[in-house]
Design a protein around this motif. Structure first.
Motif, PDB file in Angstrom:
ATOM      1  N   UNK A   1       1.353  -1.294   0.158  1.00  7.18           N
ATOM      2  CA  UNK A   1       0.143  -0.391   0.202  1.00  7.18           C
ATOM      3  C   UNK A   1       0.806   1.564   0.270  1.00  7.18           C
ATOM      4  N   UNK A   2       1.713   1.577   0.846  1.00  6.88           N
ATOM      5  CA  UNK A   2       2.705   2.345   0.546  1.00  6.88           C
ATOM      6  C   UNK A   2       3.203   2.606  -0.558  1.00  6.88           C
ATOM      7  N   UNK A   3       3.947   1.784  -0.921  1.00  6.92           N
ATOM      8  CA  UNK A   3       4.428   1.671  -2.422  1.00  6.92           C
ATOM      9  C   UNK A   3       4.273   2.023  -3.200  1.00  6.92           C
ATOM     10  N   UNK A   4       2.259   1.770  -3.764  1.00  9.40           N
ATOM     11  CA  UNK A   4       1.254   2.142  -4.241  1.00  9.40           C
ATOM     12  C   UNK A   4       1.384   3.844  -4.050  1.00  9.40           C
ATOM     13  N   UNK A   5       0.978   4.289  -3.135  1.00  7.98           N
ATOM     14  CA  UNK A   5       0.836   5.888  -2.508  1.00  7.98           C
ATOM     15  C   UNK A   5       2.289   6.533  -3.316  1.00  7.98           C
ATOM     16  N   UNK A   6       3.413   6.168  -2.254  1.00  5.88           N
ATOM     17  CA  UNK A   6       4.833   6.619  -2.500  1.00  5.88           C
ATOM     18  C   UNK A   6       5.113   7.397  -3.571  1.00  5.88           C
ATOM     19  N   UNK A   7       4.694   5.806  -5.107  1.00  8.16           N
ATOM     20  CA  UNK A   7       5.022   5.904  -6.119  1.00  8.16           C
ATOM     21  C   UNK A   7       4.214   6.649  -6.596  1.00  8.16           C
ATOM     22  N   UNK A   8       3.133   6.728  -7.003  1.00  8.81           N
ATOM     23  CA  UNK A   8       2.561   7.623  -7.051  1.00  8.81           C
ATOM     24  C   UNK A   8       2.673   8.608  -7.348  1.00  8.81           C
ATOM     25  N   UNK A   9       2.748   9.255  -6.054  1.00  9.39           N
ATOM     26  CA  UNK A   9       3.553  10.727  -5.465  1.00  9.39           C
ATOM     27  C   UNK A   9       4.415  11.179  -6.078  1.00  9.39           C
ATOM     28  N   UNK A  10       5.711   9.735  -6.722  1.00  9.52           N
ATOM     29  CA  UNK A  10       7.094  10.324  -6.911  1.00  9.52           C
ATOM     30  C   UNK A  10       5.957  10.607  -8.293  1.00  9.52           C
ATOM     31  N   UNK A  11       5.847   9.965  -8.680  1.00 11.49           N
ATOM     32  CA  UNK A  11       5.274  10.418 -10.405  1.00 11.49           C
ATOM     33  C   UNK A  11       4.709  11.224 -10.570  1.00 11.49           C
ATOM     34  N   UNK A  12       3.999  11.629  -9.733  1.00 12.70           N
ATOM     35  CA  UNK A  12       2.862  13.162 -10.010  1.00 12.70           C
ATOM     36  C   UNK A  12       3.460  14.257  -9.329  1.00 12.70           C
ATOM     37  N   UNK A  13       4.096  14.279  -8.476  1.00  8.93           N
ATOM     38  CA  UNK A  13       4.505  15.481  -7.876  1.00  8.93           C
ATOM     39  C   UNK A  13       3.501  15.754  -7.390  1.00  8.93           C
ATOM     40  N   UNK A  14       3.704  17.130  -6.155  1.00  4.09           N
ATOM     41  CA  UNK A  14       2.193  17.539  -5.261  1.00  4.09           C
ATOM     42  C   UNK A  14       1.126  18.644  -6.214  1.00  4.09           C
ATOM     43  N   UNK A  15       1.478  18.654  -7.113  1.00  5.96           N
ATOM     44  CA  UNK A  15       0.461  19.128  -7.523  1.00  5.96           C
ATOM     45  C   UNK A  15      -0.493  18.662  -9.030  1.00  5.96           C
ATOM     46  N   UNK A  16       0.346  17.534  -8.933  1.00  2.00           N
ATOM     47  CA  UNK A  16      -0.321  16.325  -9.883  1.00  2.00           C
ATOM     48  C   UNK A  16      -1.117  15.576  -8.695  1.00  2.00           C
ATOM     49  N   UNK A  17      -0.512  15.542  -7.170  1.00  2.40           N
ATOM     50  CA  UNK A  17      -1.636  14.681  -6.644  1.00  2.40           C
ATOM     51  C   UNK A  17      -2.618  14.447  -5.856  1.00  2.40           C
ATOM     52  N   UNK A  18      -2.253  16.265  -5.595  1.00  4.04           N
ATOM     53  CA  UNK A  18      -3.286  17.542  -4.482  1.00  4.04           C
ATOM     54  C   UNK A  18      -3.973  18.116  -5.520  1.00  4.04           C
ATOM     55  N   UNK A  19      -4.557  17.388  -6.914  1.00 10.80           N
ATOM     56  CA  UNK A  19      -6.315  17.782  -7.743  1.00 10.80           C
ATOM     57  C   UNK A  19      -5.336  19.432  -8.286  1.00 10.80           C
ATOM     58  N   UNK A  20      -4.027  19.381  -9.278  1.00  8.23           N
ATOM     59  CA  UNK A  20      -4.091  20.016  -9.585  1.00  8.23           C
ATOM     60  C   UNK A  20      -4.464  20.585 -10.599  1.00  8.23           C
ATOM     61  N   UNK A  21      -5.196  19.346 -11.262  1.00  8.48           N
ATOM     62  CA  UNK A  21      -6.113  19.704 -12.608  1.00  8.48           C
ATOM     63  C   UNK A  21      -6.671  20.767 -12.823  1.00  8.48           C
TER      64      UNK A  21
END
Ligand code: NDP
Ligand code: VSD
Length: 609
Positions: free
Chosen positions: A98-118
């Motif tokens: 679970x943590x690998x999924x969460x962390x790697x997703x953040x890694x791939x998307x960055x802050x703005x990509x993770x937190x609804x930058x769209x």
């Protein structure tokens, strides 16, 4: 019931409330930002600051929610069913993955990509298709759900399992709101870009090669805490803190099981990031590639991708009009249009002599040099019940799906294994070509598993796998002979690969849907659909890593892992552990699939022929 869950504890209800509150809050906030720029206005018109502020808020709310959850669980009864070593091992595995999924997703998307930058108008330039997005569309949500369940199992609390179910439902609802909304935002952007003028079509997805430099850059990033690193560290240390004291109480077997499973996910993640092989085993720049079935679907996707990577591409199919269109489409993606060349050949590859003819034609077009890469990709599927198929259909399915590739491999290998002295040196190719040549076969994930309704097609694809395995063994002879007497041996090493995609949304799929039996649809329901570009990208990435037996998505990988036999491994650790896991999974999936077909017959009956 009180033995399982104590509903009189207020903390339980508070935890449930915070679980429901969080996604509701961020969706409301983000939508109001999208429609009225509420948050941006709060930050003096700076949307980036607005998004960072929302990120901090969501992150803080998340920590609060997690600590309420933990406190709620501590006041809840423990159940012996959830406290054994197996449960603890599962807890660690869930928590780790679970943590690998969460962390790697953040890694791939960055802050703005993770937190609804769209929603703030901060759009990603390119779609992220690599890990973890090749495992699941919503790694954040699934990863977080897994961590919740992991904690529940770790503490042995049925109440935690119930709260996890709530998390899951709430996320599902959030996703059903977010997905169409974000898709709409990007669609609007694409339409606007089209109006402004062509930007060279689609951009290549992000990711790709991870050389030593890139790795160093990423480590740097984590240590010195640029935006993604800080969050990663926070989450990581928090996870460590929570779990440290408990590890010492675990029985040794559970610790080992947890270590193996944890390592399994770590190695998968590293492998996906390209850690184990930074060398590109499939260079195509300046080389000449032949693709049969290149006028549409996966073949066209491959043509386009390889053109982007600098290859000269020859597309083969029967219909010349479609070939012309495809050539234009592929050529428009060229990396260096002034140097790269493109060509089409109309041929029916079910005829042996057409395969020799097309190779002769390519060789002449290529300045007397045989092509460097040949991809036997043409194929066509007519799924239906076996007894509904005529003997003619059975034979013609074998012709296009097995024999076409067999003829082409026979003719190509005859050319490639000619001694050096009889082959023109590869003067058109840069870099100079003692690089290995590659013969690649497109099979299907159905080569691993038999399904009702595919007996017309799957046997040919399974035969291709056997062909590839056998040729792979045999080609060692030629590759070895190059070290015996170079002048009478082939000028390059020869490698063979088999690509086994799952469902591809191609014109071919539309065609096959017309004859497909409903029970087949039921069986393959869960198979993820890939576009021609996605499947091409996944296949080529795997080739670049030097893989032999290749699948293009997770279910395909599971099917492959359960039927590895003697085929060379891509990553011995992952392949081995994965194959153990699938042998257990099959105990459940097998009877389930048998039951589905049986039930279909029971409910609907079946006509005799
Ligand atoms: N679609 C799917 O769900 C899956 C497909 N696959 C396999 O992937 C490969 C590509 O499939 P897909 O992307 O669906 O492609 P399509 O079925 O959409 O296209 C097939 C291509 O092959 C060509 N072709 C068909 N018959 C011949 C022939 N006799 N001689 C020469 N060319 C021929 C067609 O052109 P023309 O008709 O003009 O000859 C066309 O370019 C196939 O091998 C297929 O079996 C594997 C897994 C799933
Ligand atoms: C542990 C392992 C579990 C395995 C579960 C098996 C699930 C079956 C999924 C079937 C997918 C079929 C894709 C068909 C692709 C194809 O080739 C055709 N579309 C072309 O006609």
């Amino acid at each position: 019931m009180d033995a399982y869950i104590d509903f009189s504890q207020p903390m339980l209800w508070l935890s449930a409330a915070s679980i429901v509150f969080n996604p509701t809050f961020w969706n409301t906030a983000a939508r109001s930002e999208y429609h009225n720029k509420t948050i941006t206005k709060l930050f003096g018109g700076n949307s980036r600051y607005g998004c960072y502020a929302l990120a901090i808020t969501i992150f803080t709310l998340g920590i609060i929610r997690d600590s309420i959850y933990e406190r709620a669980l501590r006041t809840q009864p423990t159940h012996p069913l959830l406290t054994g070593p197996l449960s603890s091992a599962l807890a660690i595995a869930l928590f780790a993955s679970g943590n690998i999924l969460v962390l790697s997703s953040m890694w791939a998307l960055g802050i703005t990509g993770t937190y609804l930058g769209d929603y703030f108008g901060i759009l990603m330039d390119e779609m992220v298709t690599g890990f973890p997005f090749n495992v699941t569309d919503a790694p954040m949500y699934y990863g977080s759900t897994m961590s919740f369940l992991g904690s529940a199992l770790w503490l042995g609390k049925p109440a935690g399992v119930l709260l996890t179910a709530l998390v899951w439902v709430v996320y599902k609802i959030a996703l059903s709101f977010e997905d169409p909304f974000t898709a709409g935002i990007y669609r609007k952007r694409d339409e606007e870009q089209k109006k402004v003028g062509p930007q060279g079509g689609q951009t290549a997805p992000k990711g790709g090669k991870t050389g030593p430099k890139e790795i160093a850059r990423r480590i740097n990033w984590v240590i010195f805490g640029e935006e993604r690193g800080i969050i990663g560290q926070l989450l990581f240390f928090r996870a460590l803190q929570e779990k440290r004291s408990l590890i010492f109480q675990m029985p040794a077997a559970a610790v080992w099981a947890a270590i193996v499973i944890g390592l399994f996910f770590v190695v998968i993640a590293l492998d996906n990031m390209g850690f184990f092989s930074s060398k590109n085993h499939f260079p195509v720049d300046g080389r000449t590639v032949v693709i049969t079935g290149g006028s549409q679907g996966m073949g066209r996707g491959l043509g386009r991708l390889l053109a982007q990577k600098g290859a000269n591409v020859v597309l083969v199919a029967r219909n010349q009009e479609k070939l012309d269109k495809a050539k234009e489409y592929v050529a428009s993606a060229a990396k260096d249009p002034s140097r790269q060349r493109f060509h089409t050949i109309s041929a029916d590859v079910t005829l042996p002599e057409e395969n020799t003819r097309l190779l002769d034609e390519v060789t002449a077009w290529n300045g007397g040099n045989p092509p460097d890469i040949v991809w036997a990709n043409a194929g066509s599927s007519q799924p239906m019940l076996y007894l509904h198929a005529s003997i003619d259909t059975l034979r013609s399915q074998m012709d296009i799906n097995y024999w076409a590739a067999a003829y082409l491999s026979h003719a190509t290998l005859a050319l490639w294994t000619k001694p050096q002295t009889q082959q023109k040196s590869n003067t058109t190719s840069t870099p100079p070509s003692n690089l290995p040549r590659h013969f690649i076969i497109t099979s299907s994930s159905l080569c691993f598993v038999g399904l009702a309704g595919y007996a017309t097609y799957a046997p040919a694809k399974a035969a291709l796998r056997s062909l590839a395995d056998s040729l792979r063994s045999e080609l060692n002879l030629y590759n070895g002979a190059r070290h015996h007497d170079a002048s009478s041996a082939p000028p390059t090493d020869i490698q063979i690969h088999l690509v086994a995609p799952g469902t591809i949304t191609s014109p071919g799929l539309e065609q096959e849907e017309k004859t497909k039996h409903p029970v087949t649809r039921i069986l393959e329901e869960g198979d993820p659909k890939q576009t021609e570009d996605e499947v091409a990208l996944a296949a080529v990435r795997a080739l670049e890593k030097g893989y032999y037996l290749i699948t293009t998505q997770f279910l395909g990988a599971a099917m492959r892992a359960s039927s590895l036999n003697g085929s060379p491994r891509n990553n011995w650790f992952v392949d081995t552990v994965f194959s153990w896991v699938t042998s257990v999974v099959w105990l459940f999936v097998g009877p389930d699939m048998e039951g589905k077909v049986f039930k279909y017959g029971k409910v609907n009956g079946v006509k005799a022929v």
